[in-house]
Design a protein around this motif. Structure first.
Motif, PDB file in Angstrom:
ATOM      1  N   LYS A 120     -48.706  92.942 -28.514  1.00 22.40           N
ATOM      2  CA  LYS A 120     -48.834  93.384 -27.125  1.00 22.40           C
ATOM      3  C   LYS A 120     -49.970  92.635 -26.431  1.00 22.40           C
ATOM      4  N   LEU A 121     -51.089  92.469 -27.108  1.00 27.40           N
ATOM      5  CA  LEU A 121     -52.221  91.756 -26.538  1.00 27.40           C
ATOM      6  C   LEU A 121     -51.869  90.285 -26.296  1.00 27.40           C
ATOM      7  N   SER A 122     -51.115  89.689 -27.204  1.00 23.16           N
ATOM      8  CA  SER A 122     -50.653  88.304 -27.019  1.00 23.16           C
ATOM      9  C   SER A 122     -49.796  88.186 -25.768  1.00 23.16           C
ATOM     10  N   GLU A 123     -48.933  89.151 -25.551  1.00 20.63           N
ATOM     11  CA  GLU A 123     -48.079  89.140 -24.364  1.00 20.63           C
ATOM     12  C   GLU A 123     -48.911  89.222 -23.087  1.00 20.63           C
ATOM     13  N   ILE A 124     -49.924  90.078 -23.105  1.00 16.61           N
ATOM     14  CA  ILE A 124     -50.801  90.226 -21.937  1.00 16.61           C
ATOM     15  C   ILE A 124     -51.559  88.920 -21.690  1.00 16.61           C
ATOM     16  N   ILE A 125     -52.090  88.328 -22.736  1.00 19.17           N
ATOM     17  CA  ILE A 125     -52.837  87.076 -22.599  1.00 19.17           C
ATOM     18  C   ILE A 125     -51.927  85.965 -22.078  1.00 19.17           C
ATOM     19  N   ASP A 126     -50.727  85.869 -22.625  1.00 17.62           N
ATOM     20  CA  ASP A 126     -49.782  84.846 -22.152  1.00 17.62           C
ATOM     21  C   ASP A 126     -49.466  85.030 -20.671  1.00 17.62           C
ATOM     22  N   LYS A 127     -49.235  86.269 -20.270  1.00 19.49           N
ATOM     23  CA  LYS A 127     -48.923  86.563 -18.869  1.00 19.49           C
ATOM     24  C   LYS A 127     -50.100  86.183 -17.968  1.00 19.49           C
ATOM     25  N   GLU A 128     -51.311  86.540 -18.364  1.00 21.31           N
ATOM     26  CA  GLU A 128     -52.493  86.214 -17.569  1.00 21.31           C
ATOM     27  C   GLU A 128     -52.740  84.709 -17.551  1.00 21.31           C
ATOM     28  N   PHE A 129     -52.512  84.037 -18.662  1.00 21.52           N
ATOM     29  CA  PHE A 129     -52.703  82.593 -18.729  1.00 21.52           C
ATOM     30  C   PHE A 129     -51.752  81.893 -17.769  1.00 21.52           C
ATOM     31  N   ASP A 130     -50.517  82.379 -17.689  1.00 20.87           N
ATOM     32  CA  ASP A 130     -49.536  81.794 -16.765  1.00 20.87           C
ATOM     33  C   ASP A 130     -49.999  81.911 -15.311  1.00 20.87           C
ATOM     34  N   LYS A 131     -50.703  83.007 -14.980  1.00 22.58           N
ATOM     35  CA  LYS A 131     -51.200  83.204 -13.621  1.00 22.58           C
ATOM     36  C   LYS A 131     -52.271  82.177 -13.258  1.00 22.58           C
ATOM     37  N   SER A 138     -63.156  98.315 -36.127  1.00 21.40           N
ATOM     38  CA  SER A 138     -62.012  97.844 -35.335  1.00 21.40           C
ATOM     39  C   SER A 138     -62.362  96.566 -34.572  1.00 21.40           C
ATOM     40  N   GLU A 139     -63.581  96.456 -34.061  1.00 22.37           N
ATOM     41  CA  GLU A 139     -64.004  95.226 -33.383  1.00 22.37           C
ATOM     42  C   GLU A 139     -64.025  94.048 -34.361  1.00 22.37           C
ATOM     43  N   LYS A 140     -64.536  94.302 -35.536  1.00 23.55           N
ATOM     44  CA  LYS A 140     -64.592  93.242 -36.550  1.00 23.55           C
ATOM     45  C   LYS A 140     -63.181  92.792 -36.946  1.00 23.55           C
ATOM     46  N   LYS A 141     -62.291  93.741 -37.104  1.00 23.19           N
ATOM     47  CA  LYS A 141     -60.912  93.437 -37.501  1.00 23.19           C
ATOM     48  C   LYS A 141     -60.207  92.597 -36.434  1.00 23.19           C
ATOM     49  N   ILE A 142     -60.267  93.021 -35.183  1.00 19.37           N
ATOM     50  CA  ILE A 142     -59.573  92.288 -34.127  1.00 19.37           C
ATOM     51  C   ILE A 142     -60.228  90.924 -33.888  1.00 19.37           C
ATOM     52  N   TRP A 143     -61.528  90.834 -34.085  1.00 19.97           N
ATOM     53  CA  TRP A 143     -62.224  89.551 -33.932  1.00 19.97           C
ATOM     54  C   TRP A 143     -61.738  88.553 -34.990  1.00 19.97           C
ATOM     55  N   LYS A 144     -61.713  88.987 -36.238  1.00 23.93           N
ATOM     56  CA  LYS A 144     -61.330  88.077 -37.331  1.00 23.93           C
ATOM     57  C   LYS A 144     -59.829  87.794 -37.375  1.00 23.93           C
ATOM     58  N   GLU A 145     -59.029  88.810 -37.148  1.00 21.86           N
ATOM     59  CA  GLU A 145     -57.578  88.660 -37.309  1.00 21.86           C
ATOM     60  C   GLU A 145     -56.860  88.162 -36.059  1.00 21.86           C
ATOM     61  N   PHE A 146     -57.494  88.309 -34.915  1.00 15.18           N
ATOM     62  CA  PHE A 146     -56.789  87.935 -33.689  1.00 15.18           C
ATOM     63  C   PHE A 146     -57.572  86.933 -32.839  1.00 15.18           C
ATOM     64  N   ASP A 175     -56.216  80.163 -29.022  1.00 11.21           N
ATOM     65  CA  ASP A 175     -56.740  78.901 -28.513  1.00 11.21           C
ATOM     66  C   ASP A 175     -57.421  79.080 -27.152  1.00 11.21           C
ATOM     67  N   LEU A 176     -58.249  80.104 -27.040  1.00 10.09           N
ATOM     68  CA  LEU A 176     -59.030  80.357 -25.841  1.00 10.09           C
ATOM     69  C   LEU A 176     -60.438  80.766 -26.264  1.00 10.09           C
ATOM     70  N   ILE A 177     -61.406  80.502 -25.413  1.00  8.71           N
ATOM     71  CA  ILE A 177     -62.772  80.956 -25.689  1.00  8.71           C
ATOM     72  C   ILE A 177     -62.825  82.463 -25.447  1.00  8.71           C
ATOM     73  N   VAL A 178     -63.323  83.174 -26.444  1.00  7.40           N
ATOM     74  CA  VAL A 178     -63.470  84.626 -26.352  1.00  7.40           C
ATOM     75  C   VAL A 178     -64.922  84.961 -26.682  1.00  7.40           C
ATOM     76  N   GLN A 210     -60.246  85.067 -33.175  1.00  8.39           N
ATOM     77  CA  GLN A 210     -60.662  83.783 -33.745  1.00  8.39           C
ATOM     78  C   GLN A 210     -59.481  82.848 -33.973  1.00  8.39           C
ATOM     79  N   LYS A 211     -58.272  83.342 -33.816  1.00 11.22           N
ATOM     80  CA  LYS A 211     -57.083  82.533 -34.068  1.00 11.22           C
ATOM     81  C   LYS A 211     -56.375  82.088 -32.795  1.00 11.22           C
TER      82      LYS A 211
END
Length: 130
Positions: free
Chosen positions: A113-124, A29-37, A42-45, A39-40
């Motif tokens: 859902k994770l994109s929504e959370i990231i967008d909300k936090e980025f706005d803060k 699951s870590e490998k999947k979310i890393w490659k599919e989400f 535009d933030l350092i993770v 790495q795509k």
């Protein structure tokens, strides 16, 4: 022994080898979310990042967000996870927990859902250009 370099969150340098090893053997699951989400976007993770005396699964420093991927082992570690979360929050970090099953069986909804959370936090944390 924790090292604190200026504005950075303290970390335990004794965990470096363990952190490196964990990056080499990500769970499915870590490998999947890393490659599919991650790495795509535009933030350092960071993967398997040392924070204090812990190694978190993923960390996005710009928005102070920790993402933890929970498997069955976490059912037995609820008290430890609670204490760990409290310590991480004391550094001003937000923690998002995602189950292995949601990544492996319902990734589109999970990523949305994770994109929504990231967008909300980025706005803060973003400041308007003046």
């Amino acid at each position: 022994m924790l090292i604190n370099k200026g504005k950075y969150i303290p970390y335990n340098p004794n965990l470096k080898d363990n952190s490196r090893n964990l990056r080499k053997v990500l769970t499915p699951s870590e490998k999947k979310i890393w490659k599919e989400f991650f790495q795509k976007i535009d933030l350092i993770v960071y993967r398997q990042r040392i924070i204090d005396n812990f190694i978190v699964d993923f960390y996005i420093p710009k928005i102070k967000l920790v993402i933890e991927i929970d498997g069955k082992i976490h059912e037995k570690l609820k008290e430890y996870d609670k204490e760990r979360a409290e310590k991480l929050r004391s550094y001003g970090l937000k923690i998002v927990r995602i189950t292995n099953e949601s990544i492996l069986n319902n990734s589109e909804k999970t990523y949305k859902k994770l994109s929504e959370i990231i967008d909300k936090e980025f706005d803060k944390y973003s400041t308007p250009p003046f």
